[in-house]
Design a protein around this motif. Structure first.
Motif, PDB file in Angstrom:
ATOM      1  N   ALA A 100       0.831  -1.222   0.000  1.00  0.00           N
ATOM      2  CA  ALA A 100       0.000   0.000   0.000  1.00  0.00           C
ATOM      3  C   ALA A 100       0.853   1.254   0.000  1.00  0.00           C
ATOM      4  CB  ALA A 100      -0.945   0.001   1.201  1.00  0.00           C
ATOM      5  N   ASP A 101       1.769   1.343  -0.975  1.00  0.00           N
ATOM      6  CA  ASP A 101       2.587   2.547  -1.054  1.00  0.00           C
ATOM      7  C   ASP A 101       1.821   3.675  -1.743  1.00  0.00           C
ATOM      8  OD1 ASP A 101       4.726   1.394  -3.800  1.00  0.00           O
ATOM      9  OD2 ASP A 101       2.693   2.190  -3.814  1.00  0.00           O
ATOM     10  N   SER A 102       2.474   4.804  -1.911  1.00  0.00           N
ATOM     11  CA  SER A 102       1.781   5.993  -2.416  1.00  0.00           C
ATOM     12  C   SER A 102       1.846   6.132  -3.934  1.00  0.00           C
ATOM     13  CB  SER A 102       2.385   7.246  -1.773  1.00  0.00           C
ATOM     14  OG  SER A 102       3.759   7.345  -2.083  1.00  0.00           O
ATOM     15  N   THR A 103       2.378   5.123  -4.640  1.00  0.00           N
ATOM     16  CA  THR A 103       2.532   5.238  -6.092  1.00  0.00           C
ATOM     17  C   THR A 103       1.212   5.016  -6.820  1.00  0.00           C
ATOM     18  OG1 THR A 103       4.804   4.444  -5.910  1.00  0.00           O
ATOM     19  CG2 THR A 103       3.792   4.377  -8.090  1.00  0.00           C
ATOM     20  N   VAL A 104       0.537   3.907  -6.522  1.00  0.00           N
ATOM     21  CA  VAL A 104      -0.707   3.590  -7.224  1.00  0.00           C
ATOM     22  C   VAL A 104      -1.936   4.026  -6.442  1.00  0.00           C
ATOM     23  CG1 VAL A 104       0.326   1.638  -8.427  1.00  0.00           C
ATOM     24  CG2 VAL A 104      -0.784   1.256  -6.228  1.00  0.00           C
ATOM     25  N   GLY A 105      -1.770   4.366  -5.177  1.00  0.00           N
ATOM     26  CA  GLY A 105      -2.897   4.708  -4.328  1.00  0.00           C
ATOM     27  C   GLY A 105      -3.801   5.804  -4.853  1.00  0.00           C
ATOM     28  N   PRO A 106      -3.233   6.905  -5.390  1.00  0.00           N
ATOM     29  CA  PRO A 106      -4.089   7.994  -5.867  1.00  0.00           C
ATOM     30  C   PRO A 106      -5.064   7.585  -6.958  1.00  0.00           C
ATOM     31  CG  PRO A 106      -1.842   8.761  -5.588  1.00  0.00           C
ATOM     32  CD  PRO A 106      -1.817   7.273  -5.407  1.00  0.00           C
ATOM     33  N   LYS A 107      -4.854   6.450  -7.612  1.00  0.00           N
ATOM     34  CA  LYS A 107      -5.758   5.992  -8.655  1.00  0.00           C
ATOM     35  C   LYS A 107      -6.958   5.246  -8.078  1.00  0.00           C
ATOM     36  CE  LYS A 107      -1.862   5.385 -11.845  1.00  0.00           C
ATOM     37  NZ  LYS A 107      -1.103   4.419 -12.684  1.00  0.00           N
ATOM     38  N   MET A 108      -6.942   4.994  -6.764  1.00  0.00           N
ATOM     39  CA  MET A 108      -7.994   4.213  -6.123  1.00  0.00           C
ATOM     40  C   MET A 108      -9.050   5.138  -5.520  1.00  0.00           C
ATOM     41  SD  MET A 108      -5.354   1.619  -4.155  1.00  0.00           S
ATOM     42  CE  MET A 108      -6.605   0.468  -3.585  1.00  0.00           C
ATOM     43  N   LEU A 207      12.241   4.469  -8.920  1.00  0.00           N
ATOM     44  CA  LEU A 207      11.155   5.434  -8.823  1.00  0.00           C
ATOM     45  C   LEU A 207      10.534   5.646 -10.202  1.00  0.00           C
ATOM     46  CD1 LEU A 207       9.827   7.541  -6.786  1.00  0.00           C
ATOM     47  CD2 LEU A 207      11.219   9.241  -7.979  1.00  0.00           C
ATOM     48  N   PRO A 208       9.220   5.467 -10.341  1.00  0.00           N
ATOM     49  CA  PRO A 208       8.597   5.729 -11.635  1.00  0.00           C
ATOM     50  C   PRO A 208       8.632   7.217 -11.951  1.00  0.00           C
ATOM     51  CG  PRO A 208       6.931   5.269  -9.969  1.00  0.00           C
ATOM     52  CD  PRO A 208       8.253   4.999  -9.328  1.00  0.00           C
ATOM     53  N   LEU A 209       8.857   7.540 -13.203  1.00  0.00           N
ATOM     54  CA  LEU A 209       8.984   8.943 -13.605  1.00  0.00           C
ATOM     55  C   LEU A 209       7.685   9.519 -14.163  1.00  0.00           C
ATOM     56  CD1 LEU A 209      12.487   8.971 -15.350  1.00  0.00           C
ATOM     57  CD2 LEU A 209      11.917   9.097 -12.908  1.00  0.00           C
ATOM     58  N   ASN A 210       6.651   8.684 -14.258  1.00  0.00           N
ATOM     59  CA  ASN A 210       5.425   9.123 -14.921  1.00  0.00           C
ATOM     60  C   ASN A 210       4.225   9.179 -13.985  1.00  0.00           C
ATOM     61  OD1 ASN A 210       5.292   6.390 -14.539  1.00  0.00           O
ATOM     62  ND2 ASN A 210       4.451   5.914 -16.568  1.00  0.00           N
ATOM     63  N   VAL A 211       4.497   9.306 -12.673  1.00  0.00           N
ATOM     64  CA  VAL A 211       3.393   9.454 -11.721  1.00  0.00           C
ATOM     65  C   VAL A 211       3.490  10.836 -11.078  1.00  0.00           C
ATOM     66  CG1 VAL A 211       3.025   6.994 -11.364  1.00  0.00           C
ATOM     67  CG2 VAL A 211       4.716   8.179  -9.980  1.00  0.00           C
ATOM     68  N   HIS A 212       2.981  10.970  -9.861  1.00  0.00           N
ATOM     69  CA  HIS A 212       2.789  12.298  -9.277  1.00  0.00           C
ATOM     70  C   HIS A 212       3.962  12.788  -8.436  1.00  0.00           C
ATOM     71  CE1 HIS A 212       1.532   9.314  -6.356  1.00  0.00           C
ATOM     72  NE2 HIS A 212       1.715  10.202  -5.401  1.00  0.00           N
ATOM     73  N   PHE A 213       5.166  12.253  -8.651  1.00  0.00           N
ATOM     74  CA  PHE A 213       6.320  12.692  -7.876  1.00  0.00           C
ATOM     75  C   PHE A 213       7.089  13.753  -8.657  1.00  0.00           C
ATOM     76  CE2 PHE A 213       6.053   8.068  -6.570  1.00  0.00           C
ATOM     77  CZ  PHE A 213       5.307   8.343  -5.417  1.00  0.00           C
ATOM     78  N   ALA A 214       7.233  14.938  -8.068  1.00  0.00           N
ATOM     79  CA  ALA A 214       7.862  16.062  -8.771  1.00  0.00           C
ATOM     80  C   ALA A 214       9.264  15.719  -9.244  1.00  0.00           C
ATOM     81  CB  ALA A 214       7.889  17.295  -7.868  1.00  0.00           C
ATOM     82  N   ILE A 215      10.071  15.103  -8.381  1.00  0.00           N
ATOM     83  CA  ILE A 215      11.453  14.850  -8.757  1.00  0.00           C
ATOM     84  C   ILE A 215      11.542  13.872  -9.922  1.00  0.00           C
ATOM     85  CG2 ILE A 215      11.868  12.945  -7.114  1.00  0.00           C
ATOM     86  CD1 ILE A 215      14.649  14.346  -6.626  1.00  0.00           C
ATOM     87  N   GLY A 216      10.657  12.872  -9.947  1.00  0.00           N
ATOM     88  CA  GLY A 216      10.629  11.949 -11.071  1.00  0.00           C
ATOM     89  C   GLY A 216      10.214  12.631 -12.360  1.00  0.00           C
ATOM     90  N   ASN A 217       9.207  13.494 -12.267  1.00  0.00           N
ATOM     91  CA  ASN A 217       8.755  14.241 -13.448  1.00  0.00           C
ATOM     92  C   ASN A 217       9.855  15.137 -13.994  1.00  0.00           C
ATOM     93  OD1 ASN A 217       5.338  14.774 -12.214  1.00  0.00           O
ATOM     94  ND2 ASN A 217       6.345  12.942 -12.971  1.00  0.00           N
ATOM     95  N   PHE A 218      10.606  15.796 -13.096  1.00  0.00           N
ATOM     96  CA  PHE A 218      11.685  16.683 -13.538  1.00  0.00           C
ATOM     97  C   PHE A 218      12.776  15.892 -14.257  1.00  0.00           C
ATOM     98  CE2 PHE A 218      10.759  19.798  -9.799  1.00  0.00           C
ATOM     99  CZ  PHE A 218       9.681  20.315 -10.511  1.00  0.00           C
TER     100      PHE A 218
END
Length: 347
Positions: A100-108, A207-218
Motif C-alpha cells: 500500500a505505497d503511495s505510487t498507485v494509491g491515488p488511482k484508487m 522510482l517511476p517517472l510518470n506518476v505524481h512525484f515532482a522529482i521523477g517528473n523533472f
C-alpha cells in the motif's frame, strides 16, 4: 567492509524475513539492496520471502531476481488473508509490511484505499501472530502528521498532529495513522514487537517517472528535453532520500529499532521545488526550460514544508545519509536514460 552491510547480513542470516509490498518501489529497493549485500556476504537460502499477487509477472519484468537463492516468492493478497501460507507451518521471525505505497494509491477510490491500508495491515498482523513472528515493521508515512505548524521547521516523531479525518482527500494519511494504532493494539494483546517507519520522499532508479512525484517528473522532462513544469510557485520545501539508504534504514529498523517506537525515514536536507528543478537542470541538461505556471495557493500551503527531523534514527541507530541528492539524481537518470552513460552537465 561497510558496517551496515555486515550488520544486515548477520540479521538476515539469523532470521526469516517475510516482506509484503516486495514488488513496489520500497520492495524493489529492499531486494536490490539485499542482492548487493549477498554479493559481499552470501546469505542463507530462502532467508527472505516476498508476497506478491503474481510472482511470474514480477520475475518476467525483473529477471535479475530469478536466480537469487536467498529469495523466495509466494502468491497472495493482503486483502484476502494468508491462511494458505500460514498453514504451511513455516515460522517467520520478522514481518516487514511495505504494501500500500503511495505510487498507485491515488488511482484508487477513497474507501478502496482505506481498506487496502487498514484491512491489509490487520490481515498481515494476524499473519504475523499465526507464524509466531517476534517483530513487525510497518512502513507508515510522514503524512500522518498533517500540516506542519508554522513554529516548527520539521516533523519530529513526538508531534501528534494529524490531517482532518473528515476530509476524504486525507484517506492515505489518516489510514496510515490508524494502521499504526492497529500495530499498537497487536503489540499489547499478542506481545508482538512492533516498529513504525514514517517514510517521507525518496529517489532512485526504481522510482517511476510518470506518476505524481515532482522529482521523477523533472528527471523525465530533463532526459526528454521537455520543459520542467511547476504548477505552483515552486516554494514548497521537500527532501529526498536515495533508495539504498531507504533500504538500509528499513532493514536496520526491522532488526533493532526500539519496540513500540516510530522513526522518521527520509532526508532532512530541505530544498524548494523550484530549486529542485534548477538542480535537475544543472545536473542533467542545461538546455531544458523551467516553466513556473502558478503562484502560491491554499492547496500548496497545506504541505508547504514536508521535512522530517531524523535525529532519532541517526543518533539512536547511527544511520546516515550516504548518497547526496545530486548523485542520487545522476543514478536515477542513468537507469532511465537509453544512453549507457549519462553525460553530466557541470554548468
Amino acid at each position: 567492509m561497510n558496517k551496515v552491510i555486515s550488520a544486515t547480513a548477520n540479521f538476515l542470516n539469523s532470521s526469516s524475513l517475510f516482506i509484503t509490498g516486495g514488488t513496489g518501489f520500497f520492495g524493489r529497493s529492499l531486494l536490490r539492496r539485499i542482492s548487493e549485500i549477498n554479493r559481499h556476504i552470501v546469505l542463507k537460502d530462502d532467508s527472505v520471502t516476498v508476497l506478491t499477487r503474481d510472482p511470474n509477472t514480477f520475475l518476467n519484468n525483473y529477471p535479475e531476481f530469478s536466480t537469487e537463492k536467498w529469495l523466495k516468492f509466494c502468491q497472495g493478497d493482503i486483502l484476502h488473508g494468508l491462511e494458505n501460507i500460514s498453514n504451511e507451518g513455516r515460522i517467520y521471525t520478522h514481518v516487514l509490511h511495505a504494501a500500500a505505497d503511495s505510487t498507485v494509491g491515488p488511482k484508487m477510490r477513497s474507501l478502496e484505499r482505506f481498506d487496502q491500508i487498514v484491512t491489509g495491515t490487520r490481515n498481515i498482523l494476524d499473519f504475523a501472530v499465526k507464524v509466531k513472528a517476534k517483530r513487525f515493521l510497518l512502513t507508515s508515512s510522514g503524512g500522518v502528521y498533517g500540516a506542519l505548524p508554522s513554529d516548527m521547521g520539521s516533523f519530529t516523531e513526538s508531534y501528534d498532529g494529524m490531517p482532518n479525518p473528515l476530509n476524504p482527500s486525507n484517506t492515505y494519511s489518516v489510514a496510515k495513522r490508524l494502521a499504526e494504532h492497529l500495530c499498537g493494539l497487536y503489540a499489547d494483546q499478542y506481545d508482538l514487537e512492533i516498529v513504525v517507519a514514517r517514510c517521507f520522499a525518496f529517489i532512485g532508479p526504481d522510482l517511476p517517472l510518470n506518476v505524481h512525484f515532482a522529482i521523477g517528473n523533472f528527471i523525465r522532462d530533463a532526459l526528454n528535453g521537455d520543459p520542467m513544469i511547476i504548477n505552483g510557485d515552486g516554494s514548497p520545501m521537500r527532501s529526498y532520500l536515495y533508495q539504498d539508504d531507504l533500504a538500509d534504514w528499513l532493514l536496520t529498523l526491522m532488526d533493532r529499532g526500539a519496540s513500540g517506537e516510530a522513526y522518521n525515514v527520509g532526508s532532512d536536507q530541505a530544498i524548494s521545488i523550484l530549486d529542485l528543478a534548477k538542480l535537475v537542470k544543472l545536473t542533467l541538461s542545461s538546455k531544458v526550460n523551467i516553466d513556473v505556471q502558478g503562484s502560491g495557493d491554499a492547496a500548496g500551503a497545506i504541505r508547504s514544508r514536508y521535512i522530517p527531523d531524523i535525529q532519532k534514527i541517526t543518533q539512536d541507530l547511527k544511520m546516515q545519509i550516504s548518497v547526496p541528492l545530486t548523485r542520487a539524481i545522476e543514478l536515477t537518470a542513468q537507469k532511465h536514460s537509453k544512453i549507457s552513460k549519462l553525460e553530466v552537465i557541470s554548468g
